[in-house]
Motif scaffolding. Structure first.
Motif, PDB file in Angstrom:
ATOM      1  N   ALA A 201       0.844  -1.263  -0.066  1.00 50.53           N
ATOM      2  CA  ALA A 201       0.031   0.204  -0.009  1.00 50.53           C
ATOM      3  C   ALA A 201       0.973   1.339   0.029  1.00 50.53           C
ATOM      4  N   ALA A 202       2.028   1.180   0.326  1.00 50.02           N
ATOM      5  CA  ALA A 202       3.063   2.355   0.362  1.00 50.02           C
ATOM      6  C   ALA A 202       4.065   2.545  -0.231  1.00 50.02           C
ATOM      7  N   VAL A 203       3.845   1.669  -1.600  1.00 51.71           N
ATOM      8  CA  VAL A 203       4.951   2.046  -2.448  1.00 51.71           C
ATOM      9  C   VAL A 203       4.791   3.156  -3.467  1.00 51.71           C
ATOM     10  N   ASP A 204       5.838   3.928  -3.391  1.00 53.69           N
ATOM     11  CA  ASP A 204       5.779   5.166  -4.486  1.00 53.69           C
ATOM     12  C   ASP A 204       5.905   4.618  -6.005  1.00 53.69           C
ATOM     13  N   PRO A 205       4.935   4.741  -6.800  1.00 55.00           N
ATOM     14  CA  PRO A 205       4.886   4.143  -8.106  1.00 55.00           C
ATOM     15  C   PRO A 205       5.893   4.758  -9.035  1.00 55.00           C
ATOM     16  N   ASN A 206       6.442   6.070  -8.539  1.00 55.38           N
ATOM     17  CA  ASN A 206       7.614   6.636  -9.497  1.00 55.38           C
ATOM     18  C   ASN A 206       8.944   6.099  -9.084  1.00 55.38           C
ATOM     19  N   THR A 207       9.155   5.471  -7.799  1.00 51.43           N
ATOM     20  CA  THR A 207      10.719   4.955  -7.389  1.00 51.43           C
ATOM     21  C   THR A 207      10.444   3.670  -7.085  1.00 51.43           C
ATOM     22  N   GLY A 208       9.248   3.237  -6.753  1.00 51.31           N
ATOM     23  CA  GLY A 208       9.377   1.531  -6.246  1.00 51.31           C
ATOM     24  C   GLY A 208       9.713   1.480  -5.019  1.00 51.31           C
ATOM     25  N   GLU A 209       9.889   2.555  -4.289  1.00 51.29           N
ATOM     26  CA  GLU A 209      10.370   2.322  -2.736  1.00 51.29           C
ATOM     27  C   GLU A 209       9.286   2.647  -1.806  1.00 51.29           C
ATOM     28  N   ILE A 210       9.187   2.345  -0.381  1.00 51.38           N
ATOM     29  CA  ILE A 210       8.486   2.347   0.282  1.00 51.38           C
ATOM     30  C   ILE A 210       8.512   3.995   0.804  1.00 51.38           C
ATOM     31  N   ASP A 211       7.086   4.425   0.716  1.00 51.60           N
ATOM     32  CA  ASP A 211       7.115   5.966   1.079  1.00 51.60           C
ATOM     33  C   ASP A 211       5.755   6.434   1.812  1.00 51.60           C
ATOM     34  N   VAL A 212       5.708   6.219   3.276  1.00 57.48           N
ATOM     35  CA  VAL A 212       4.498   6.265   3.761  1.00 57.48           C
ATOM     36  C   VAL A 212       4.055   7.812   3.876  1.00 57.48           C
ATOM     37  N   ALA A 213       4.971   8.704   3.400  1.00 54.53           N
ATOM     38  CA  ALA A 213       4.432  10.209   3.617  1.00 54.53           C
ATOM     39  C   ALA A 213       3.176  10.322   2.630  1.00 54.53           C
ATOM     40  N   GLN A 214       2.942   9.587   1.662  1.00 55.20           N
ATOM     41  CA  GLN A 214       1.828   9.413   0.684  1.00 55.20           C
ATOM     42  C   GLN A 214       0.506   9.213   1.549  1.00 55.20           C
ATOM     43  N   LEU A 215       0.608   8.337   2.841  1.00 54.69           N
ATOM     44  CA  LEU A 215      -0.613   8.096   3.560  1.00 54.69           C
ATOM     45  C   LEU A 215      -0.914   9.326   4.612  1.00 54.69           C
ATOM     46  N   TYR A 216       0.087  10.021   4.915  1.00 59.19           N
ATOM     47  CA  TYR A 216      -0.053  11.119   5.773  1.00 59.19           C
ATOM     48  C   TYR A 216      -0.092  12.407   5.220  1.00 59.19           C
ATOM     49  N   GLU A 217       0.384  12.638   4.085  1.00 60.58           N
ATOM     50  CA  GLU A 217       0.558  14.035   3.358  1.00 60.58           C
ATOM     51  C   GLU A 217      -0.299  14.052   2.043  1.00 60.58           C
ATOM     52  N   GLY A 218      -0.675  13.016   1.571  1.00 59.71           N
ATOM     53  CA  GLY A 218      -1.533  12.903   0.288  1.00 59.71           C
ATOM     54  C   GLY A 218      -0.691  12.921  -0.820  1.00 59.71           C
ATOM     55  N   GLN A 219       0.482  12.958  -0.728  1.00 62.23           N
ATOM     56  CA  GLN A 219       1.338  12.836  -1.972  1.00 62.23           C
ATOM     57  C   GLN A 219       2.637  12.251  -1.517  1.00 62.23           C
ATOM     58  N   THR A 220       3.489  11.771  -2.554  1.00 58.52           N
ATOM     59  CA  THR A 220       4.722  10.869  -2.037  1.00 58.52           C
ATOM     60  C   THR A 220       5.687  11.938  -2.197  1.00 58.52           C
ATOM     61  N   SER A 221       6.890  11.495  -1.616  1.00 55.42           N
ATOM     62  CA  SER A 221       8.266  12.453  -1.387  1.00 55.42           C
ATOM     63  C   SER A 221       8.677  12.918  -2.683  1.00 55.42           C
ATOM     64  N   SER A 222       8.714  11.779  -3.701  1.00 57.97           N
ATOM     65  CA  SER A 222       9.087  12.192  -4.973  1.00 57.97           C
ATOM     66  C   SER A 222       8.067  13.336  -5.681  1.00 57.97           C
ATOM     67  N   GLU A 223       6.979  12.874  -5.406  1.00 57.27           N
ATOM     68  CA  GLU A 223       6.094  14.132  -6.220  1.00 57.27           C
ATOM     69  C   GLU A 223       6.110  15.299  -5.475  1.00 57.27           C
ATOM     70  N   LYS A 224       6.647  15.434  -4.235  1.00 55.72           N
ATOM     71  CA  LYS A 224       6.762  16.861  -3.500  1.00 55.72           C
ATOM     72  C   LYS A 224       7.950  17.413  -4.103  1.00 55.72           C
ATOM     73  N   ARG A 225       9.002  16.444  -4.209  1.00 59.36           N
ATOM     74  CA  ARG A 225      10.325  17.197  -4.649  1.00 59.36           C
ATOM     75  C   ARG A 225      10.127  17.853  -6.257  1.00 59.36           C
ATOM     76  N   ARG A 226       9.366  16.825  -7.122  1.00 56.71           N
ATOM     77  CA  ARG A 226       9.384  17.441  -8.370  1.00 56.71           C
ATOM     78  C   ARG A 226       8.395  18.703  -8.437  1.00 56.71           C
ATOM     79  N   ARG A 227       7.383  18.762  -7.418  1.00 55.86           N
ATOM     80  CA  ARG A 227       6.345  20.038  -7.457  1.00 55.86           C
ATOM     81  C   ARG A 227       7.495  21.341  -6.886  1.00 55.86           C
ATOM     82  N   ALA A 228       8.719  21.079  -6.017  1.00 50.70           N
ATOM     83  CA  ALA A 228       9.273  21.947  -5.701  1.00 50.70           C
ATOM     84  C   ALA A 228      10.213  22.510  -6.714  1.00 50.70           C
ATOM     85  N   GLU A 229      10.822  21.535  -7.576  1.00 51.85           N
ATOM     86  CA  GLU A 229      11.643  21.908  -8.494  1.00 51.85           C
ATOM     87  C   GLU A 229      10.914  22.583  -9.737  1.00 51.85           C
ATOM     88  N   LEU A 230       9.880  22.067  -9.961  1.00 49.59           N
ATOM     89  CA  LEU A 230       8.938  22.820 -11.042  1.00 49.59           C
ATOM     90  C   LEU A 230       8.575  24.377 -10.387  1.00 49.59           C
TER      91      LEU A 230
END
Length: 292
Positions: A201-230
Motif C-alpha cells: 500500500a505504501a510503495v511510490d509508483p515512481n521510485t518503487g520504494e516504500i514511502d509512507v508520506a503519501q498516507l500522511y500528506e496525500g502525496q509521495t516524497s518524489s512528487e513533493k520534490r518534483r513540485r518544488a523543482e517545478l
C-alpha cells in the motif's frame, strides 16, 4: 465492518476520525453532550476510482479517500486481480466448489465457528497483555531503524503513529496466543505483518520504494520534490519576463515547448499553489500576477 468505504458521505467519514484517533465518540442529543468509549476494530473495503487498480498511481490517487483517514488504519492490503489464467482457474474452482460438493475432493478440517467466536470473545475480554522490557526495546529499535532508513533516502518512512500501530499489533498477537505478556515473538510477528502491508500500500509508483508520506500528506516524497523543482523553475521563468501579469496556460505551453514529456496539468497547478503560498504570485482566474 464497512463495505463500499469509498462511497461513504463526508459527514460519516468525519465521525470516524475521532473514533479511530481517540477511541471516543462524541454525541450531542437532547441537550446532553457526552463522550463514549469506542474501542473497536474497523475492517473496511474500498474500490479504486476507475474500478481497476492503476499501478502508475499512488493509493491516495487510486482510492481517493482523505489521507488523514487512510493514515489511521494500522494495516492496508491491496486485493488486486492479477489477470492470470492459473489464478482465474483456481478462483473459479473455489467458487464452484461452494455450490457443488465433489465426493472425490477430500474435505479439509475446519475450525468450529462457535469455538472460534467463544475463543475471540474470551481473548478480548480476559487477556490484556503488557509489554515486556525486551519487547519494548525491540519496538524502539524498529521505529528508530525505520526513521533512519527514511533519513538516508531523504524521505519519511515512519511516524509516531506507526509505532502505535506496531504496539497494537504486538498486543493483538499476544492476545491471540492468550498470553499476558508481549514477547519478542509477538513484536517480530507484528513487524512482519506490518512490512507486508507497507510493501503493497505504501510503495511510490515512481521510485518503487516504500514511502509512507503519501498516507500522511496525500502525496509521495518524489512528487513533493518534483513540485518544488517545478515551482523554482516557474519562479525563474517569471522573473526573467517583462511585466507582472501573465496567462498561466501560456506559461505552461512555453515550458512544455522545451520538454520531451509535457508537464502534467495537476503538477503545474500544484507548483503555482506553492508560489502562491510563498506570496510570490497571486492567481486571478487564469491570470498570474507577480507580487514581488
Amino acid at each position: 465492518c464497512i463495505d463500499e468505504f469509498d462511497k461513504m458521505s463526508d459527514s460519516s467519514r468525519a465521525i470516524l476520525h475521532e473514533v479511530m484517533e481517540q477511541q471516543t465518540l462524541s454525541i450531542a442529543k437532547a441537550g446532553i453532550i457526552c463522550s463514549l468509549h469506542a474501542r473497536t476494530s474497523i475492517l473496511a473495503a474500498a474500490n479504486p476510482v476507475d474500478s481497476q487498480w492503476n499501478h502508475n498511481k499512488s493509493i491516495v490517487e487510486n482510492v481517493q479517500l482523505p489521507h488523514t483517514l487512510l493514515s489511521r488504519f494500522d494495516l492496508i492490503f491491496l486485493v488486486i486481480d492479477p489477470q492470470n489464467e492459473d489464478y482465474d482457474r483456481q478462483l473459479a474452482h473455489h467458487l464452484v466448489s461452494l455450490y457443488h460438493a465433489d465426493s472425490d475432493t477430500p474435505t479439509r478440517e475446519s475450525f468450529d465457528l462457535d469455538v472460534l467466536r467463544d475463543y475471540t470473545a474470551y481473548a478480548k475480554e480476559s487477556i490484556n497483555p503488557k509489554l515486556t522490557e525486551e519487547a519494548s526495546q525491540r519496538l524502539i529499535e524498529i521505529y528508530v531503524d525505520m526513521r533512519k532508513l527514511g533519513a538516508e533516502r531523504g524521505m519519511i518512512t515512519a511516524y509516531p503513529r506507526q509505532l502505535e500501530s506496531l504496539i497494537r499489533l504486538s498486543e493483538s498477537v499476544a492476545r491471540m496466543r492468550l498470553c499476558e505478556h508481549v514477547t519478542l515473538f509477538d513484536v517480530e510477528e507484528a513487524y512482519q505483518l506490518y512490512r507486508s502491508a507497507l510493501k503493497q500500500a505504501a510503495v511510490d509508483p515512481n521510485t518503487g520504494e516504500i514511502d509512507v508520506a503519501q498516507l500522511y500528506e496525500g502525496q509521495t516524497s518524489s512528487e513533493k520534490r518534483r513540485r518544488a523543482e517545478l515551482a523554482n523553475e516557474l519562479r525563474t521563468l517569471l522573473q526573467s519576463k517583462q511585466g507582472i501579469s501573465f496567462k498561466r496556460w501560456e506559461i505552461l505551453e512555453e515550458m512544455n515547448a522545451t520538454r520531451e514529456l509535457p508537464i502534467r496539468k495537476d503538477l503545474f497547478l500544484s507548483a503555482l499553489r506553492n508560489l502562491q503560498d510563498e506570496e510570490f504570485i497571486a492567481q486571478i482566474g487564469d491570470t498570474l500576477r507577480l507580487l514581488v
